[in-house]
Design a protein around this motif. Structure first.
Motif, PDB file in Angstrom:
ATOM      1  N   ARG A  26       0.819  -1.074   0.049  1.00 35.89           N
ATOM      2  CA  ARG A  26       0.121  -0.010   0.150  1.00 35.89           C
ATOM      3  C   ARG A  26       0.878   1.250  -0.124  1.00 35.89           C
ATOM      4  O   ARG A  26       0.554   2.279  -0.724  1.00 35.89           O
ATOM      5  CB  ARG A  26      -0.951  -0.058   1.458  1.00 35.89           C
ATOM      6  CG  ARG A  26      -2.093   1.039   1.010  1.00 35.89           C
ATOM      7  CD  ARG A  26      -3.328   0.598   2.071  1.00 35.89           C
ATOM      8  NE  ARG A  26      -4.020  -0.556   1.679  1.00 35.89           N
ATOM      9  CZ  ARG A  26      -4.719  -1.072   2.486  1.00 35.89           C
ATOM     10  NH1 ARG A  26      -4.798  -0.898   3.874  1.00 35.89           N
ATOM     11  NH2 ARG A  26      -5.424  -2.228   1.914  1.00 35.89           N
ATOM     12  N   ASP A  29       5.108   2.827  -3.817  1.00 34.28           N
ATOM     13  CA  ASP A  29       4.839   3.001  -5.327  1.00 34.28           C
ATOM     14  C   ASP A  29       5.251   2.050  -6.246  1.00 34.28           C
ATOM     15  O   ASP A  29       6.226   1.227  -6.090  1.00 34.28           O
ATOM     16  CB  ASP A  29       5.603   4.366  -5.796  1.00 34.28           C
ATOM     17  CG  ASP A  29       4.823   5.291  -6.334  1.00 34.28           C
ATOM     18  OD1 ASP A  29       3.646   5.339  -6.131  1.00 34.28           O
ATOM     19  OD2 ASP A  29       5.375   6.304  -7.130  1.00 34.28           O
ATOM     20  N   ARG A  47      -6.612  -6.749 -11.048  1.00 33.14           N
ATOM     21  CA  ARG A  47      -7.236  -5.571 -11.561  1.00 33.14           C
ATOM     22  C   ARG A  47      -8.210  -4.955 -10.703  1.00 33.14           C
ATOM     23  O   ARG A  47      -8.134  -3.700 -10.522  1.00 33.14           O
ATOM     24  CB  ARG A  47      -8.226  -5.830 -12.928  1.00 33.14           C
ATOM     25  CG  ARG A  47      -7.445  -5.596 -14.185  1.00 33.14           C
ATOM     26  CD  ARG A  47      -8.526  -5.634 -15.491  1.00 33.14           C
ATOM     27  NE  ARG A  47      -9.492  -6.605 -15.403  1.00 33.14           N
ATOM     28  CZ  ARG A  47      -9.919  -7.163 -16.476  1.00 33.14           C
ATOM     29  NH1 ARG A  47      -9.773  -6.559 -17.596  1.00 33.14           N
ATOM     30  NH2 ARG A  47     -10.810  -8.067 -16.485  1.00 33.14           N
ATOM     31  N   GLN A  48      -8.873  -5.742 -10.013  1.00 28.53           N
ATOM     32  CA  GLN A  48      -9.971  -5.294  -8.883  1.00 28.53           C
ATOM     33  C   GLN A  48      -8.849  -4.920  -7.675  1.00 28.53           C
ATOM     34  O   GLN A  48      -9.370  -3.816  -7.157  1.00 28.53           O
ATOM     35  CB  GLN A  48     -10.746  -6.300  -8.615  1.00 28.53           C
ATOM     36  CG  GLN A  48     -11.643  -6.646  -9.790  1.00 28.53           C
ATOM     37  CD  GLN A  48     -12.966  -7.141  -9.267  1.00 28.53           C
ATOM     38  OE1 GLN A  48     -13.388  -7.302  -8.142  1.00 28.53           O
ATOM     39  NE2 GLN A  48     -13.629  -7.615 -10.297  1.00 28.53           N
ATOM     40  N   PHE A  50      -6.138  -3.484  -7.738  1.00 30.70           N
ATOM     41  CA  PHE A  50      -4.877  -2.491  -7.798  1.00 30.70           C
ATOM     42  C   PHE A  50      -5.513  -1.570  -9.176  1.00 30.70           C
ATOM     43  O   PHE A  50      -5.051  -1.548 -10.169  1.00 30.70           O
ATOM     44  CB  PHE A  50      -3.843  -2.999  -8.205  1.00 30.70           C
ATOM     45  CG  PHE A  50      -3.067  -3.709  -7.459  1.00 30.70           C
ATOM     46  CD1 PHE A  50      -2.538  -3.000  -6.288  1.00 30.70           C
ATOM     47  CD2 PHE A  50      -3.026  -5.118  -7.535  1.00 30.70           C
ATOM     48  CE1 PHE A  50      -1.774  -3.852  -5.200  1.00 30.70           C
ATOM     49  CE2 PHE A  50      -2.328  -5.984  -6.419  1.00 30.70           C
ATOM     50  CZ  PHE A  50      -1.677  -5.368  -5.183  1.00 30.70           C
ATOM     51  N   PRO A  51      -6.865  -1.090  -8.924  1.00 29.12           N
ATOM     52  CA  PRO A  51      -7.383  -0.181  -9.842  1.00 29.12           C
ATOM     53  C   PRO A  51      -6.676   0.907 -10.449  1.00 29.12           C
ATOM     54  O   PRO A  51      -6.734   1.519 -11.378  1.00 29.12           O
ATOM     55  CB  PRO A  51      -8.788   0.077  -9.302  1.00 29.12           C
ATOM     56  CG  PRO A  51      -8.650   0.076  -7.906  1.00 29.12           C
ATOM     57  CD  PRO A  51      -7.615  -0.795  -7.556  1.00 29.12           C
ATOM     58  N   GLN A  52      -5.547   1.389  -9.738  1.00 27.18           N
ATOM     59  CA  GLN A  52      -4.858   2.732  -9.959  1.00 27.18           C
ATOM     60  C   GLN A  52      -3.586   2.228 -10.466  1.00 27.18           C
ATOM     61  O   GLN A  52      -2.793   3.107 -10.786  1.00 27.18           O
ATOM     62  CB  GLN A  52      -4.616   3.581  -8.702  1.00 27.18           C
ATOM     63  CG  GLN A  52      -5.936   3.864  -7.759  1.00 27.18           C
ATOM     64  CD  GLN A  52      -6.986   4.886  -8.637  1.00 27.18           C
ATOM     65  OE1 GLN A  52      -6.713   5.305  -9.579  1.00 27.18           O
ATOM     66  NE2 GLN A  52      -8.202   4.769  -8.232  1.00 27.18           N
ATOM     67  N   ARG A  53      -3.020   0.830 -10.364  1.00 34.76           N
ATOM     68  CA  ARG A  53      -1.951   0.878 -10.963  1.00 34.76           C
ATOM     69  C   ARG A  53      -1.757   0.238 -12.340  1.00 34.76           C
ATOM     70  O   ARG A  53      -2.549  -0.470 -12.580  1.00 34.76           O
ATOM     71  CB  ARG A  53      -1.193  -0.299  -9.991  1.00 34.76           C
ATOM     72  CG  ARG A  53      -0.926   0.379  -8.594  1.00 34.76           C
ATOM     73  CD  ARG A  53       0.093  -0.600  -7.696  1.00 34.76           C
ATOM     74  NE  ARG A  53      -0.185  -0.201  -6.310  1.00 34.76           N
ATOM     75  CZ  ARG A  53       0.771   0.081  -5.447  1.00 34.76           C
ATOM     76  NH1 ARG A  53       1.859   0.086  -5.996  1.00 34.76           N
ATOM     77  NH2 ARG A  53       0.616   0.055  -4.080  1.00 34.76           N
ATOM     78  N   GLU A  54      -0.576   0.326 -12.868  1.00 36.25           N
ATOM     79  CA  GLU A  54      -0.418  -0.234 -14.314  1.00 36.25           C
ATOM     80  C   GLU A  54      -0.145  -1.787 -13.927  1.00 36.25           C
ATOM     81  O   GLU A  54       0.734  -2.159 -13.044  1.00 36.25           O
ATOM     82  CB  GLU A  54       0.917   0.444 -14.924  1.00 36.25           C
ATOM     83  CG  GLU A  54       0.462   1.837 -15.382  1.00 36.25           C
ATOM     84  CD  GLU A  54       1.552   2.357 -16.228  1.00 36.25           C
ATOM     85  OE1 GLU A  54       2.925   1.663 -16.383  1.00 36.25           O
ATOM     86  OE2 GLU A  54       1.769   3.427 -16.562  1.00 36.25           O
TER      87      GLU A  54
END
Lengths: 162, 162
Positions: A26, A29, A47-48, A50-54
């Motif tokens: 968390r 970065d 995907r669910q 880590f919605p904000q990460r590539e």
């Protein structure tokens, strides 16, 4: 224990370890790296989480559910022994979480693959980054972490990059 | 809910329903019928639940784990729309438990397949025999039973033959 029992346990262990890994990174970065797409179920879970990460995904040949195919610019297409070294410029030291599950029924081949990939994966992880893997990948730069409750020792592995 | 979550739930529901079915048929003589072998995980679970019963398995083309392949004389090899009618002499009214899970990702095709197979499966069941199925197969001769705790309505189905 039947093969159905042990399959369910393996999937539950995988999910518990990925959920724990999401908490652990968390404050770190970085991108997520899924080593093998398969049918895309685990990618969908990532995907669910880590919605904000590539999320970058290695795969030899895409055969996933159509709704679980990563965007082309995040797909490392080909043999991981080629694509991981080639990705070092782009991803070296930038991965907050990597996940590996060889996923075949051949335990000896799985372990051999894991041992071969270990030195290609570790340099991609950030210091403090996490590797979740079904196959053991210990090494001086990968410190084992305790497993989530309910996951038996050895069923899955969590490591932190030094 | 991710695809990993829903897959785990489906497998847990399957196992819970098979375990419940094993209790339900304890007093009913007869064989077990697995409609589709796949990788053989569910067959392996049935083998452990029913060590004393003959287990017949339908499969178009065997591609299971080598340790999960039924003996040749219990394998109904081919399209179920051919093999189930052909098995009526041998198995009609003799099945204590049948299990069906279409297992593809295509819900519409799964339901169509289930509807087509229902009239071929029901006559094989003994009176009082159980059908456990992922796809709904209601009908006048198949009475729905309550599901085990933790299995959401509609995720799996248990029927008793009148």
């Amino acid at each position: 224990m039947s093969r159905l029992d042990s399959f369910i346990r393996r999937l539950e262990a995988q999910r518990a370890c990925l959920n724990r890994a999401a908490e652990l990174v968390r404050g770190i970065d970085g991108v997520v790296l899924e080593l093998g797409l398969g049918n895309g179920r685990t990618y969908d879970h990532l995907r669910q989480l880590f919605p904000q990460r590539e999320i970058y995904v290695c795969e030899r040949q895409v055969a996933a559910h159509p709704e679980c195919i990563p965007p082309a610019d995040r797909l490392l297409l080909g043999d991981m022994f080629d694509t991981l070294p080639a990705a070092r410029n782009r991803l070296g030291g930038k991965v907050a979480l990597a996940h590996f599950d060889a996923g075949t029924g051949d335990a000896t081949a799985n372990l051999k693959l894991a041992a071969g990939l270990r030195p290609l994966i570790a340099p991609l992880l950030r210091p403090g980054g996490i590797l979740a893997t079904q196959q053991a990948m210990e090494g001086p730069d990968l410190i084992p972490l305790p497993l989530p409750e309910g996951v038996a020792e050895g069923r899955y592995h969590l490591y932190q990059r030094t």
